[in-house]
Design an enzyme around this catalytic site. Structure first.
Site, PDB file in Angstrom:
ATOM      1  N   ASP A 216      39.148  36.286  34.251  1.00 47.33           N
ATOM      2  CA  ASP A 216      38.151  37.336  34.472  1.00 47.33           C
ATOM      3  C   ASP A 216      37.675  37.391  35.922  1.00 47.33           C
ATOM      4  OD1 ASP A 216      36.828  39.501  33.267  1.00 47.33           O
ATOM      5  OD2 ASP A 216      34.976  38.374  33.049  1.00 47.33           O
ATOM      6  N   SER A 234      27.036  48.992  48.076  1.00 47.83           N
ATOM      7  CA  SER A 234      25.796  49.541  47.526  1.00 47.83           C
ATOM      8  C   SER A 234      26.088  50.692  46.574  1.00 47.83           C
ATOM      9  CB  SER A 234      24.898  50.034  48.669  1.00 47.83           C
ATOM     10  OG  SER A 234      23.723  50.622  48.172  1.00 47.83           O
ATOM     11  N   GLN A 289      43.133  44.508  31.492  1.00 45.53           N
ATOM     12  CA  GLN A 289      41.701  44.745  31.352  1.00 45.53           C
ATOM     13  C   GLN A 289      41.342  46.125  31.905  1.00 45.53           C
ATOM     14  OE1 GLN A 289      38.454  42.980  34.035  1.00 45.53           O
ATOM     15  NE2 GLN A 289      38.330  41.623  32.256  1.00 45.53           N
TER      16      GLN A 289
END
Length: 300
Positions: A216, A234, A289
């Protein structure tokens, strides 16, 4: 106790589940990535919960899981295992991970944070084929992730420096390091060498659980690479949505494994990411994933 020994003890304590009732287990949480439970922790604990219900010692050969809610590291996780099948070779388990949300003046609310089906089967002789292991610089020629952080820590906000510099429980050496502060758009393909040094001789269930834990790291970020975005950008909201894994051959996490990762598409605020684990020329595991990747641009 050395720093590395402490990290190993924390890892092993994380996957040492407590049996609450038959086929129900409790796992403790550790702050691996912040206030939300690290997806790799849930994967590892779910594998261990399923393995504890097997009457025969069978390794996992595949798992498919969905992350349904973010978990709270301040609460334990309850793993309920349902025995779907026990054949002469194949055994299947459904694992549901639950936490209880406290509500003032009301009983705690049960919330499912993760759901997985895993299949187990003994190793046996049969037809065998694989592609050749990709060629990358060996780990001996590369810097560790921790060494690379020293190059960028001066550009990290003071409030984030301590967390940025924390040592991982898995030793990672990126093949082609990426600037996490000012990432450039690039082909969404990356590779890391990784190991859990001094893990020692462990049963196959623990080895598989910790490889799932390790899988992961970096994977969901692969889909961000083509956009010139990193986890420090951001306005980014990123999370794992699902995770599948197939175990093909035996391996040893004490020694270096190559984790080769790539993404072939991003769309609808999601990225699809793939990975392969290699050791000593052998393909030992395959991972896929889908990750959420929303980028909210501040309004001017």
């Amino acid at each position: 106790m050395s720093d590395n020994s402490q990290l190993i003890d924390e890892l092993l304590a994380t996957i040492a589940l407590i049996e609450v009732t038959p086929d129900v287990f409790e796992g403790k949480s550790h702050d691996y990535v912040g206030s939300r439970i690290f997806g790799g922790q849930v994967l590892a604990q779910a594998i261990m919960a399923a393995a504890h219900t097997l009457d025969q010692d069978k390794p996992c050969h595949s798992l498919h899981g969905y992350f349904l809610r973010g978990g709270d590291i301040n609460q334990p996780v309850i793993y309920q295992v349902r025995r779907l099948r026990d054949g002469r070779s194949l055994s299947a388990r459904e694992v549901t991970a639950i936490q209880y949300k406290e509500v003032r003046g009301k009983p705690p609310i049960e919330q499912v944070i993760f759901s997985m089906i895993a299949s187990f089967s003994p190793m046996e002789d049969g037809l065998a084929y694989q592609e050749d292991m990709p060629v990358y610089p060996p780990p001996e020629d590369l810097l560790t992730e921790q060494d690379l952080k020293e190059e960028y820590v001066g550009k990290v906000p003071d409030a984030l420096k301590a967390r940025f510099m924390r040592r991982r429980h898995v030793e990672i050496k990126p093949v082609k390091p990426r600037n996490p502060i000012n990432p450039e758009p690039m082909k969404p393909k990356q590779a890391n060498w990784l190991r859990i040094r001094e893990l020692g001789n462990q049963p196959v269930a623990i080895q598989q659980a910790l490889l799932a834990f390790s899988s992961d790291f970096y994977l969901v970020g692969t889909g961000l690479m083509s956009h010139g975005v990193s986890f420090m950008t951001s306005g980014l909201q990123a999370a794992s949505i699902d995770h599948s894994m197939h175990f093909h051959r035996e391996f040893d996490l004490n020694d270096w494994l190559l984790y080769d990762m790539w993404s072939d598409t991003t769309s609808n605020a999601k990225g699809l990411n793939h990975g392969q684990f290699w050791q000593d020329g052998k393909l030992v595991a395959t991972v896929q994933q889908e990750g959420l990747m929303r980028l909210r641009v501040p309004k001017s």
